[in-house]
Motif scaffolding. Structure first.
Motif, mmCIF file in Angstrom:
data_model
loop_
_atom_site.group_PDB
_atom_site.id
_atom_site.type_symbol
_atom_site.label_atom_id
_atom_site.label_comp_id
_atom_site.label_asym_id
_atom_site.label_seq_id
_atom_site.Cartn_x
_atom_site.Cartn_y
_atom_site.Cartn_z
ATOM 1 N N ALA A 22 41.716 24.581 26.040
ATOM 2 C CA ALA A 22 41.373 25.956 25.644
ATOM 3 C C ALA A 22 40.478 26.611 26.689
ATOM 4 N N ALA A 23 39.508 25.849 27.198
ATOM 5 C CA ALA A 23 38.589 26.389 28.203
ATOM 6 C C ALA A 23 39.345 26.745 29.481
ATOM 7 N N VAL A 24 40.255 25.843 29.880
ATOM 8 C CA VAL A 24 41.026 26.102 31.107
ATOM 9 C C VAL A 24 41.932 27.317 30.917
ATOM 10 N N VAL A 25 42.595 27.387 29.750
ATOM 11 C CA VAL A 25 43.469 28.532 29.461
ATOM 12 C C VAL A 25 42.668 29.834 29.518
ATOM 13 N N ALA A 26 41.469 29.823 28.907
ATOM 14 C CA ALA A 26 40.648 31.043 28.883
ATOM 15 C C ALA A 26 40.255 31.451 30.301
ATOM 16 N N LEU A 27 39.894 30.470 31.136
ATOM 17 C CA LEU A 27 39.528 30.785 32.524
ATOM 18 C C LEU A 27 40.737 31.330 33.279
ATOM 19 N N ALA A 28 41.917 30.733 33.017
ATOM 20 C CA ALA A 28 43.125 31.203 33.700
ATOM 21 C C ALA A 28 43.469 32.621 33.260
ATOM 22 N N LEU A 29 43.326 32.884 31.949
ATOM 23 C CA LEU A 29 43.662 34.217 31.442
ATOM 24 C C LEU A 29 42.695 35.279 31.949
ATOM 25 N N ALA A 30 41.513 34.858 32.384
ATOM 26 C CA ALA A 30 40.565 35.823 32.957
ATOM 27 C C ALA A 30 41.152 36.503 34.184
ATOM 28 N N ALA A 31 42.224 35.909 34.746
ATOM 29 C CA ALA A 31 42.893 36.533 35.886
ATOM 30 C C ALA A 31 43.439 37.909 35.525
ATOM 31 N N ILE A 32 43.858 38.082 34.258
ATOM 32 C CA ILE A 32 44.451 39.368 33.862
ATOM 33 C C ILE A 32 43.438 40.511 34.007
ATOM 34 N N PRO A 33 42.259 40.408 33.346
ATOM 35 C CA PRO A 33 41.291 41.484 33.571
ATOM 36 C C PRO A 33 40.844 41.607 35.032
ATOM 37 N N LEU A 34 40.819 40.483 35.753
ATOM 38 C CA LEU A 34 40.441 40.565 37.182
ATOM 39 C C LEU A 34 41.466 41.404 37.936
ATOM 40 N N LEU A 35 42.759 41.175 37.654
ATOM 41 C CA LEU A 35 43.799 41.942 38.331
ATOM 42 C C LEU A 35 43.727 43.409 37.917
ATOM 43 N N VAL A 36 43.455 43.654 36.631
ATOM 44 C CA VAL A 36 43.312 45.034 36.159
ATOM 45 C C VAL A 36 42.191 45.729 36.933
ATOM 46 N N ALA A 37 41.103 44.976 37.156
ATOM 47 C CA ALA A 37 39.968 45.551 37.879
ATOM 48 C C ALA A 37 40.236 45.629 39.384
ATOM 49 N N GLY A 38 41.361 45.049 39.822
ATOM 50 C CA GLY A 38 41.703 45.100 41.235
ATOM 51 C C GLY A 38 40.863 44.177 42.100
ATOM 52 N N ALA A 39 40.363 43.090 41.507
ATOM 53 C CA ALA A 39 39.526 42.169 42.275
ATOM 54 C C ALA A 39 40.390 41.069 42.891
ATOM 55 N N PRO A 40 40.037 40.601 44.107
ATOM 56 C CA PRO A 40 40.774 39.487 44.709
ATOM 57 C C PRO A 40 40.519 38.208 43.905
ATOM 58 N N LEU A 41 41.612 37.572 43.449
ATOM 59 C CA LEU A 41 41.456 36.453 42.520
ATOM 60 C C LEU A 41 40.684 35.284 43.115
ATOM 61 N N GLY A 42 41.094 34.863 44.325
ATOM 62 C CA GLY A 42 40.469 33.691 44.938
ATOM 63 C C GLY A 42 38.971 33.871 45.093
ATOM 64 N N LYS A 43 38.612 35.021 45.666
ATOM 65 C CA LYS A 43 37.198 35.290 45.913
ATOM 66 C C LYS A 43 36.417 35.370 44.598
ATOM 67 N N SER A 44 37.063 35.959 43.579
ATOM 68 C CA SER A 44 36.382 36.109 42.290
ATOM 69 C C SER A 44 36.080 34.758 41.659
#
Lengths: 357, 315
Positions: A22-44
């Motif tokens: 669950a923790a890993v899934v939640a961290l992975a799903l955080a990519a969605i709001p990061l992409l919405v915010a236009g942030a570079p995933l790796g750096k974030s």
């Protein structure tokens, strides 16, 4: 049609794996709001991990955040075990902090070995008394404790704000509503030099061990689990559900109250009305991720703290709003609930119209 | 004492009471529909926030006010669908799932708002709904200015009470929804889908909650603030118990609450000097707890509330 079928054997490994997944899934799903915010995933993600665990300073900040979360997590875990829905840990935390500030900012002149335990006891008592209200209303008038404990959070916050603008206001604070500082003798000592980690962490860890022993090795713990899983069977076995519930309510409130003492006497030094960024509510996530096991609470509190501390540095590095931490933690809660179903049941897809005999 | 009498007989006071009651009417009706179908929805506080934010943002970025209401309703229904999937077919704890929905919806709203407005010193504003005077009725002395010079969503809320009351009490759909909250096995035996009814009810109820949120940003105020919901969702849950799950009584409860809140605001202005303002602000929350204590003894909760339905299994 979806059908849930109970698993024949309940695997230990799956019970432990569920929250991790669950923790890993939640961290992975955080990519969605990061992409919405236009942030570079790796750096974030790098900024997040670095900010939470990457250096001695980062780790110390995460441990500082872990401290109140262990205590509010334990408060929620013990209550939920008995199916007492204490959603008021936030208010109980403030009640504990208020009690510590009232007694600790000069009212009592005593050496450290007297004053510190006094403040801890006072804070625990204040939290316990606050939780006694919804518990008593539930037992006496069968009022749903979810709503009462939630509503009391707002009342307590207003009361704190009233105290900070009135009798407890520090005259030297230049109009800013804050209390006077806890005296040196009442302060919890620092645990690691040049960091903000304080002795509250030891208290929190000790509480987790004590709660684990109580829950798994004592009659009290057995009664709590019995009342939570089958109240009528517990009553039939001669237990007083009223006594058990009241005891659970007091213990739960006391633990949340201790979190408040730790924050003022160990970290901030004085009380403001923004002492807690929702530690009480995050405690629900901590407890659920831990499967309501006291020792598990330590691990899940560390995870939740790391997400919050990491998100702060990520926010500074790539300019993403730090609310992404709250978002991730909320997703982790829902994910662990779903995970819990998957460990207990198989999901069977059933053709429409097919009959089960 | 005469001052208090003057206050209570002023049309402006009752107009304010009705305005304060409006979001509570939406929220209480929404929660009532969910609970009547057997699902407690603690997502309400977060769904209020999401409705307030999404409705407001739609209008801010050029949408029509009514489009804002529609978007809020859809967002609310979306969170309702998530709550329903987790609690109805998967049968997860309605308490914990609901709180999870509140945390999710609240943080998603705050996150989205912060992305759109990274650093604003004062919250951006929109042109909100204006009051509409009902021709003829609004000219009636006292009653006119109190009741018939409100904004459109308030009229909609009152209309909705009548509609929900009618659907619940007099239509087959209402009967089926109530039955799935009282005796889902009987609904199933009739060949109706308990899952379908419960999911539909939670989505519809959540849409109403979100409209209640949108009322705050599109009608009562003209901006979105953090923490602006301030427990209104939780108060609605108390009001549902107070109203014994009846739409008409929900309206009455919300209005009483609105009147009381309007009164405390006015008392704050008159005798506020002697008493700290926080005492007045505490009153709505304490009143809700008091209402629960008074009503809970004879509260007839829907029989199957919070009990997941599993086909072919006795509960």
């Amino acid at each position: 049609m979806i059908r849930l079928e109970p698993r024949q054997e309940y695997s230990w490994l799956m019970a432990v794996a569920a929250p991790v997944v669950a923790a890993v899934v939640a961290l992975a799903l955080a990519a969605i709001p990061l992409l919405v915010a236009g942030a570079p995933l790796g750096k974030s993600y790098a900024a997040m991990f670095g900010g939470a665990l990457g250096s001695q300073f980062a780790l110390a900040e995460t441990l500082t955040r872990t401290t109140p979360l262990i205590l509010t997590g334990l408060a929620v875990a013990v209550a939920f075990r008995a199916r007492l829905w204490n959603i008021g840990a936030e208010g109980q935390l403030y009640a504990g902090a208020l009690a510590a500030v009232v007694l600790g900012s000069g009212a009592i002149d005593a050496p450290s070995w007297i004053l510190v335990p006094t403040l801890l006891l006072a804070g625990a008592t204040a939290g316990a008394l606050l939780m006694a209200i919804p518990t008593a209303l539930k037992l006496r008038f069968s009022v749903d404790e979810v709503v009462t404990s939630l509503l009391l959070n707002f009342v307590v916050l207003l009361f704190v704000s009233m105290m900070l603008e009135g009798p407890l206001k520090d005259p030297m604070s230049l109009g800013w509503p804050q209390s006077e500082s806890i005296v040196d003798a009442g302060t919890l000592p620092a645990l690691i030099a040049r960091t903000r980690v304080h002795a509250g962490l030891i208290i929190a860890l000790a509480m987790a061990v004590i709660m684990q022993v109580i829950m798994s090795r004592t009659v009290w713990g057995f009664e709590i689990r019995a009342v939570g899983s089958n109240p009528s069977a517990a009553r039939f076995a001669g237990m007083s559900t009223t006594t058990v519930m009241l005891r659970v309510g007091l213990v739960s409130g006391a633990l949340a109250g201790l979190a408040g003492v730790g924050e003022v006497a160990g970290l901030k030094g004085y009380l403001t009305h923004d002492l807690s960024p929702g530690f009480g509510y995050s405690g629900i996530v901590v407890a659920m991720l831990a499967g309501l096991h006291p020792l598990g609470v330590v691990a899940s509190a560390f995870f939740v703290a790391a997400v919050f501390v990491g998100a702060d540095s990520m926010s500074r590095a790539v300019g993403v709003p730090s609310y992404i931490a709250n978002l991730t933690v909320a997703v982790a809660l829902l994910a662990v609930l779903v995970g819990g179903v998957l460990t207990r049941y198989r999901i069977r897809l059933q053709k429409p119209g097919a009959r089960i005999v | 004492m005469s001052e208090l009498f003057d206050m209570l007989t002023a049309a402006a006071f009752w107009a304010a009471a009705i305005r304060i009651a409006t979001p509570l009417i939406f929220g209480t009706l929404g929660e009532l529909i969910c609970e009547r179908a057997g699902v407690l929805n603690l997502g309400i506080e977060g769904i209020f926030t999401a409705g307030a934010m999404s409705g407001w943002m739609t209008v801010y970025f050029g949408g029509d006010l009514w489009l804002g209401v529609l978007v809020a309703a859809l967002v609310g229904a979306g969170f309702g669908l998530l709550h329903a999937i987790l609690t109805v077919p998967l049968g997860l704890s309605q308490h914990v799932t609901g709180l999870g929905i509140t945390l999710l919806a609240t943080s998603a709203s705050y996150f989205t708002y912060r992305i759109a407005f990274p650093n604003v010193s004062s919250p951006p504003r929109i042109e909100p709904f204006q009051p509409i005077s009902i021709p003829g009725l609004s000219d009636i002395p006292f009653i006119g200015p109190a009741l018939f010079q409100q904004t459109p969503l308030t009229y909609f809320a009152v209309l909705l009470v009548v509609m929900v009351a009618y659907v619940m009490a007099r239509t087959p759909l209402g009967l089926a929804i109530r039955a799935s909250g009282e005796n889902p096995a009987a609904v199933d035996a009739q060949g109706l889908s308990v899952y379908g009814l419960r999911i539909g009810a939670v989505m519809a109820g959540s849409a109403l909650m979100a409209i209640g949120g949108a009322f705050l940003t599109l009608s009562a105020f003209n901006a979105f603030f953090f923490e602006m919901i301030a427990g209104r969702g939780w108060i609605c849950i108390a009001l549902v118990v107070f109203a014994s799950w009846m739409p008409g009584k929900a309206l009455l409860g919300a209005l009483l609450f609105g009147a009381f809140d309007a009164l405390q605001v006015r008392l704050q202005q008159t005798v506020g000097g002697a008493i700290p303002y926080q005492i007045f602000l505490m009153l709505p929350y304490l009143l809700s707890i008091l209402a629960l204590v008074m009503m809970s003894r004879r509260a007839a909760y829907p029989n199957a509330l919070m009990i997941p339905f599993i086909k072919g299994q006795r509960s």
